[in-house]
Each structure stands twice: as C-alpha cells, then as structure tokens.
Motif scaffolding. Structure first.
Motif, mmCIF file in Angstrom:
data_model
loop_
_atom_site.group_PDB
_atom_site.id
_atom_site.type_symbol
_atom_site.label_atom_id
_atom_site.label_comp_id
_atom_site.label_asym_id
_atom_site.label_seq_id
_atom_site.Cartn_x
_atom_site.Cartn_y
_atom_site.Cartn_z
ATOM 1 N N ALA A 1 0.821 -1.216 0.000
ATOM 2 C CA ALA A 1 0.000 0.000 0.000
ATOM 3 C C ALA A 1 0.850 1.259 0.000
ATOM 4 O O ALA A 1 0.404 2.311 -0.454
ATOM 5 C CB ALA A 1 -0.922 0.001 1.218
ATOM 6 N N ASP A 2 2.071 1.175 0.496
ATOM 7 C CA ASP A 2 2.916 2.357 0.621
ATOM 8 C C ASP A 2 4.356 1.993 0.277
ATOM 9 O O ASP A 2 4.833 0.890 0.594
ATOM 10 C CB ASP A 2 2.838 2.896 2.055
ATOM 11 C CG ASP A 2 3.520 4.232 2.195
ATOM 12 O OD1 ASP A 2 2.892 5.258 1.849
ATOM 13 O OD2 ASP A 2 4.686 4.266 2.631
ATOM 14 N N GLY A 3 5.035 2.938 -0.361
ATOM 15 C CA GLY A 3 6.407 2.680 -0.789
ATOM 16 C C GLY A 3 7.351 2.373 0.351
ATOM 17 O O GLY A 3 8.393 1.716 0.154
ATOM 18 N N SER A 4 7.026 2.816 1.567
ATOM 19 C CA SER A 4 7.909 2.576 2.710
ATOM 20 C C SER A 4 8.001 1.100 3.084
ATOM 21 O O SER A 4 8.853 0.719 3.893
ATOM 22 C CB SER A 4 7.419 3.374 3.920
ATOM 23 O OG SER A 4 6.147 2.919 4.345
ATOM 24 N N GLN A 5 7.137 0.282 2.500
ATOM 25 C CA GLN A 5 7.126 -1.145 2.857
ATOM 26 C C GLN A 5 8.152 -1.963 2.082
ATOM 27 O O GLN A 5 8.363 -3.128 2.389
ATOM 28 C CB GLN A 5 5.722 -1.714 2.630
ATOM 29 C CG GLN A 5 4.662 -1.113 3.546
ATOM 30 C CD GLN A 5 3.274 -1.566 3.180
ATOM 31 O OE1 GLN A 5 2.484 -0.798 2.635
ATOM 32 N NE2 GLN A 5 2.959 -2.812 3.456
ATOM 33 N N LEU A 6 8.799 -1.375 1.098
ATOM 34 C CA LEU A 6 9.937 -2.000 0.415
ATOM 35 C C LEU A 6 11.187 -1.405 1.041
ATOM 36 O O LEU A 6 11.461 -0.215 0.901
ATOM 37 C CB LEU A 6 9.881 -1.725 -1.087
ATOM 38 C CG LEU A 6 11.110 -2.130 -1.918
ATOM 39 C CD1 LEU A 6 11.495 -3.590 -1.681
ATOM 40 C CD2 LEU A 6 10.869 -1.865 -3.393
ATOM 41 N N ARG A 7 11.963 -2.243 1.737
ATOM 42 C CA ARG A 7 13.014 -1.732 2.597
ATOM 43 C C ARG A 7 14.331 -2.492 2.413
ATOM 44 O O ARG A 7 14.346 -3.601 1.859
ATOM 45 C CB ARG A 7 12.588 -1.815 4.064
ATOM 46 C CG ARG A 7 11.228 -1.198 4.326
ATOM 47 C CD ARG A 7 10.828 -1.271 5.769
ATOM 48 N NE ARG A 7 11.653 -0.444 6.636
ATOM 49 C CZ ARG A 7 11.497 0.875 6.749
ATOM 50 N NH1 ARG A 7 10.571 1.505 6.046
ATOM 51 N NH2 ARG A 7 12.275 1.549 7.564
ATOM 52 N N ARG A 8 15.378 -1.890 2.921
ATOM 53 C CA ARG A 8 16.697 -2.531 2.924
ATOM 54 C C ARG A 8 17.209 -2.583 4.351
ATOM 55 O O ARG A 8 16.983 -1.666 5.142
ATOM 56 C CB ARG A 8 17.682 -1.745 2.059
ATOM 57 C CG ARG A 8 19.062 -2.404 2.040
ATOM 58 C CD ARG A 8 19.976 -1.799 1.014
ATOM 59 N NE ARG A 8 21.175 -2.632 0.870
ATOM 60 C CZ ARG A 8 22.095 -2.446 -0.052
ATOM 61 N NH1 ARG A 8 21.954 -1.473 -0.929
ATOM 62 N NH2 ARG A 8 23.142 -3.233 -0.126
ATOM 63 N N ARG A 9 17.888 -3.662 4.674
ATOM 64 C CA ARG A 9 18.534 -3.793 5.990
ATOM 65 C C ARG A 9 19.949 -4.290 5.759
ATOM 66 O O ARG A 9 20.166 -5.258 5.018
ATOM 67 C CB ARG A 9 17.751 -4.790 6.856
ATOM 68 C CG ARG A 9 18.274 -4.952 8.289
ATOM 69 C CD ARG A 9 17.838 -3.822 9.177
ATOM 70 N NE ARG A 9 18.311 -3.974 10.547
ATOM 71 C CZ ARG A 9 17.610 -4.527 11.540
ATOM 72 N NH1 ARG A 9 16.395 -5.000 11.295
ATOM 73 N NH2 ARG A 9 18.113 -4.594 12.751
ATOM 74 N N ILE A 10 20.900 -3.609 6.366
ATOM 75 C CA ILE A 10 22.297 -4.034 6.236
ATOM 76 C C ILE A 10 22.790 -4.524 7.592
ATOM 77 O O ILE A 10 22.339 -4.065 8.650
ATOM 78 C CB ILE A 10 23.196 -2.905 5.705
ATOM 79 C CG1 ILE A 10 23.225 -1.721 6.659
ATOM 80 C CG2 ILE A 10 22.735 -2.460 4.322
ATOM 81 C CD1 ILE A 10 24.168 -0.606 6.217
#
Length: 544
Positions: A328-337
């Motif tokens: 629903a929102d672009g913030s839900q595609l994320r990266r974690r290092i």
C-alpha cells in the motif's frame, strides 16, 4: 320672573355648567401636561428593562408591577431543545443590541420613541465549514496510527470524529461572530395618565424586541447547517507507512499467514474485500492455472497493507521460486544491512535478517560488502560508494519505484547525488545488470559481474506496476530439478511474467527467498550463506 327668562335660564345653566366642566378639564389637562415628566427618561428606562427581559427570558420586573403595562415573559414561543439549537439561540441572543433612534417626539401627554434593534442572523453560517471539516478529517487520518481509529467497518468516517469537527467549526464560527447582521425598527407609543407614563402599544413593542427570533426554528436551523457542513466528506485513503528510520517493520499478524498446496484456498482469500481493496485494478500474476511443481506449497499473507504470495514452478528445468507482492505504501519496500551501519562487517543469513526485520518476504540483496567494488551505493539518501562504470545500479525511491542508471551514465558523484535528491531515492542496489526497462528487454550479452552466461542460481526483482512486484529465484539442489540457469533464462522468465522493470540481484548461494521466517527455496550448495544485506517487504499495520 317672566316665563321666557325662566326658559332661558333653564337652557343657559346646563350650557354654563358644561362650559365650566370643559374649562376645568382644559385647566386640569394643562396642569397634567405641565406636571408630566419628560418621557425620554421613561422610554430609556423601560426600553432597557424590556431589553434585559429579552436577554433573560423573564417578565420585565417594573412593568409587571403595573397590570396595565404587563408584557408577560419576554421569551420566544418554541425554545430550542437540541445542543446545537441552543448554541444558535444563545449566539443570536447574545448578539442583540438596541438603540433609541432619534429624540423622543412628544405631543402633550402623548409621546413616540423610535427604537432600532440589531441582531445576528444565521445566513451563510455554514459557508466554508465543509472545506474546513474535510481538512480536519485529512489531519485526523494523517495522525491516526490505525485505520479503525478514523473509519468504521463500512469505511465511513466514524460519526464521533465528524461530530467533533462540526462542533469545533460551529463554535469557532459563533465565537468569532462571522455571520451577517440584520436590524428592524419599531415605535414605542407612550401616554401620560394617572401620574405616570404608560406604553399603549405593548404588543407591538413586545413583538419588536422579539423580532430577532421571528420565524426561526433553531433546532431545525441547526440540523440544516450541520447537513450543509458535512454533506460532501472527502474519503481519504488511510496511509499506513513505516517510519523511514525504523530498523524493522511492525510485526505481521501470524494468523494471516497461510501455507497450503490448494490454490483454491488462495483464490478464496483473494476474493475478500480486504484483498480487492488492496489489489484494485491490478492484474495478478498468480493464478490457480499455474503449473506448479507437484507437492510444492503456496505461501500467502494478506492484511490491508500488503499481499504476498510465493509459489514454485519449473524455470529453465530448475526450481523457479516466484514471489508476487503488492504494498500500500512505498515505505514497505526496505533494505537492511548487517550492523545497521555502512561498511559493517556483520554478516547474517537471510532468515536471520527476516526475523529481525519482522519481514513478510525477504530476499538476498546485492551483497554490497563483498570482495568487489562496483556501482553506486546509496544508503539513507546518501551516496557511500561511487563507481559508476562497473555496473548498472537500481535505485528504490520513497514511493517504491525502481529507477536505473547504466554503466557510465554519471561522470561525477555530484551529478549522481542530484539524481538521488531529485527522485527521493532511499537506497540503491549495486549488482545488475538491468534486465527489463520500460517493458523492453535490455539484458546485455556481456557484463562484468555475475558470470551471466554461466550456469548459476539466479535472483531478480521486478515491477509489474505501481507498488506491484515480482521476485524470482531460479535454484537447483532439488531432486528432478538439478539444473542451473543463465542470466538469459532469468530475463526471459521476467519478461513472460509481464515485468515493466527488472533488475538482477546477487545470485549463486545468495539467491534466497524467506517467507515469514522460513527459507522456502532450495539454495545452491544446500545451505544459507551469511550476507551483508537484504531487501524485504513488511506490513505497515502498527502492532496493537
């Protein structure tokens, strides 16, 4: 005395007596007129008293002492009963003013005083309220943590929120006095009698002082104003979003996960209102017609912010693990290092990352911290590595879009940073190459990284449309499908899937798909390799 004289006296005596009476009355009237006080003071005093009586709704005290001047209660006939009706009534009542219009006109024992009454009207009171209420609703939606705080089950704004906003608008409008005014004039008729001035047209004066409420049903008027104010409420889609600085997503609802071999179960869940609302007019890649690998499960998750489905089918004679995601929102595609800091030496398995991130779906990333130095690495909107000539770079924007730059496209880091700033890029993936761009096959014949023409496990991320993604791993290590793929095989698979954009992630042993916290694809060499980073999709629904 003669008879004639007697008759004359009989006639004259009554006339003389009448004349004396008239003369006496005239003299008395003159005395009365002379003794009558100035009526202006009376008019001012009793106008003030009557006006005070209008304000309080009581009978004028001084006038009530004299039966001939009894005005009765100075109150409108139908007092309002509703909360908003009373507000309107009190507002109008508090805004009444009067003035004695000009000097009093006196003729003997009679006098006239013009009175002008001014008062607020309710004309146009609802003007602009609808716009302000909609602005208030937008603010309420923006400030809410969960959809149910502002919407009911039918997706209507909760009545109490609308009610509070209307009450706030009405009180604000009334407190600021932003309404029209009106005035009316009437005349108080006075007569001096029995040593006092009296009002002779009590009904007209009473009506004049009560004319501010003439014809107004305050309860009905309040309902009309409210109806106008809330007549067109703008529905505002609730935007769940994950804070940009958050290291993990909210924990998904474990009861919403489903693992099944029956595609009909998935189809049934896709027909729910929750699914339809999220899917909209998008066409799903998944269907029950897919020729899945026998015995392979379908992994499924759905809430109001994310739909994720993973399944396995044959690709290039190997196991193709597909994952379709709508967010629903672009913030839900994320990266974690690893280590949550650029250049950290902390490496972890994809499944460990998934557990720490509360991810619904996790993919091995670009393995930026490896024995290679390639591409443009963006993290938290800042460029950390600038090597633009070695590989294509994929940029993920705050809206969840995938943008690309090709080898040699940028010549300076400042130029690349301007691109990042202009497009609101959150992070980048530096591996590649780009497979599909704007629906076109751009897979190269040669590339510096990834041994694209050799046979390895392959990994790619693509977009089917706005916030609609497909991820693919092509792996071996499973009986009957012990094959490896070229990059061309992966590109062809993403083209058949209908991708508008697709980008290559680090393959080989890094090609992993974790659904919830479970590794669901066979991995080259049979075990997860610790890596430096992952990309993941998470729910945006806050934890209760």
């Amino acid at each position: 005395m003669s008879k004639g004289k007697k008759i004359m006296l009989i006639v004259l005596i009554p006339v003389l007596l009448a004349a004396l009476v008239v003369a006496g009355l005239f003299i008395m009237r003159r005395i009365e007129i002379k003794n009558a006080p100035d009526p202006a003071g009376f008019a001012e005093k009793y106008s003030s008293e009557i006006f005070e009586a209008v304000k309080t709704g009581e009978q004028p005290e001084a006038l009530a002492e004299k039966s001939e001047s009894n005005f009765g209660a100075m109150q409108i006939e139908n007092l309002p009963q509703s909360e908003y009706g009373k507000l309107l009534y009190d507002y109008c009542l508090s805004g009444i003013s009067y003035k004695l219009d000009g000097e009093i006109v006196r003729e003997g024992i009679e006098a006239q005083q013009k009175i002008s009454l001014s008062f607020p009207t309710l004309d146009g009171i609802s003007e602009g309220m609808n716009e302000n209420i909609n602005a208030g609703l937008a603010e309420a939606v923006a400030n809410a943590n969960r959809r149910e705080e502002v919407y009911d089950e039918e997706n209507n704004f909760k009545p109490e929120i609308v009610e509070n906003l209307f009450a706030e608008q009405l009180n604000s409008r009334l407190n600021q006095g932003e309404t029209a005014e009106k005035s009316t004039e009437f005349t108080m008729m006075l007569k001096y009698s029995k040593d006092q001035w009296n009002i002779t047209n009590k009904d007209e004066v009473r009506s004049g002082f009560l004319s501010w409420a003439e014809g107004i049903d305050f309860d009905a008027e309040a309902e009309k104003i409210k109806a106008d104010a809330v007549s067109e409420l703008t529905y505002i889609p609730f935007r769940y979003a994950i804070e940009e600085t958050a290291l993990s997503a909210p924990a998904p609802d474990q009861s919403k996960f489903l693992v099944t071999e029956d595609a009909a179960e998935i189809e049934a869940r896709l027909q729910t209102d929750e699914a339809k609302k999220l899917i909209g007019d998008r066409k799903l890649l998944f269907s029950s017609d897919i020729d899945r690998i026998p015995g392979s499960p379908i992994h499924f998750y759905l809430d109001e912010t994310i739909l994720a489905i993973s399944w396995q089918q044959v690709e290039a004679k190997a196991v193709g693990t597909y994952s379709e995601v709508i967010i629903a929102d672009g913030s839900q595609l994320r990266r974690r290092i690893g280590g949550d800091e650029y250049e950290s030496f902390d490496h972890k398995e994809t499944s460990t990352f998934a557990q720490e991130c509360n991810a619904v779906l996790t993919l091995g990333g670009d393995f930026y911290h490896h024995d290679r130095n390639c591409g443009i690495v963006v993290y938290n909107r800042e460029i950390y590595r600038f090597d633009p000539d070695t590989c294509d770079t994929c940029y993920i924007t705050s809206d969840g879009d995938m943008l690309f730059s090709y080898r040699g496209q940028f010549t300076t880091q400042e130029e690349a940073q301007a691109f990042v700033d202009e497009n609101d890029v959150l992070f980048s993936l530096a591996f590649g190459p780009v497979l599909i761009d704007d629906g076109k096959d751009v897979c190269p014949d040669s590339y510096q990284w990834g041994e694209i023409n050799d046979h390895y496990a392959r990994s790619a991320l693509g977009m089917l449309g706005d916030k609609h993604y497909v991820a693919l791993n092509i792996n071996c290590q499973q009986p009957g499908y012990y094959y490896l793929a070229t990059l061309r095989d992966a590109a062809d698979a993403m083209l058949r899937a209908g991708c508008e954009k697709a980008y290559t992630l680090d393959g080989g042993q890094t090609a992993t798909t974790v659904f919830n916290t479970e590794l669901i694809n066979p991995v080259q060499f049979g075990w997860e390799k610790p890596i430096s980073d992952v990309i993941y999709f998470g729910t945006a629904v806050p934890e209760k």
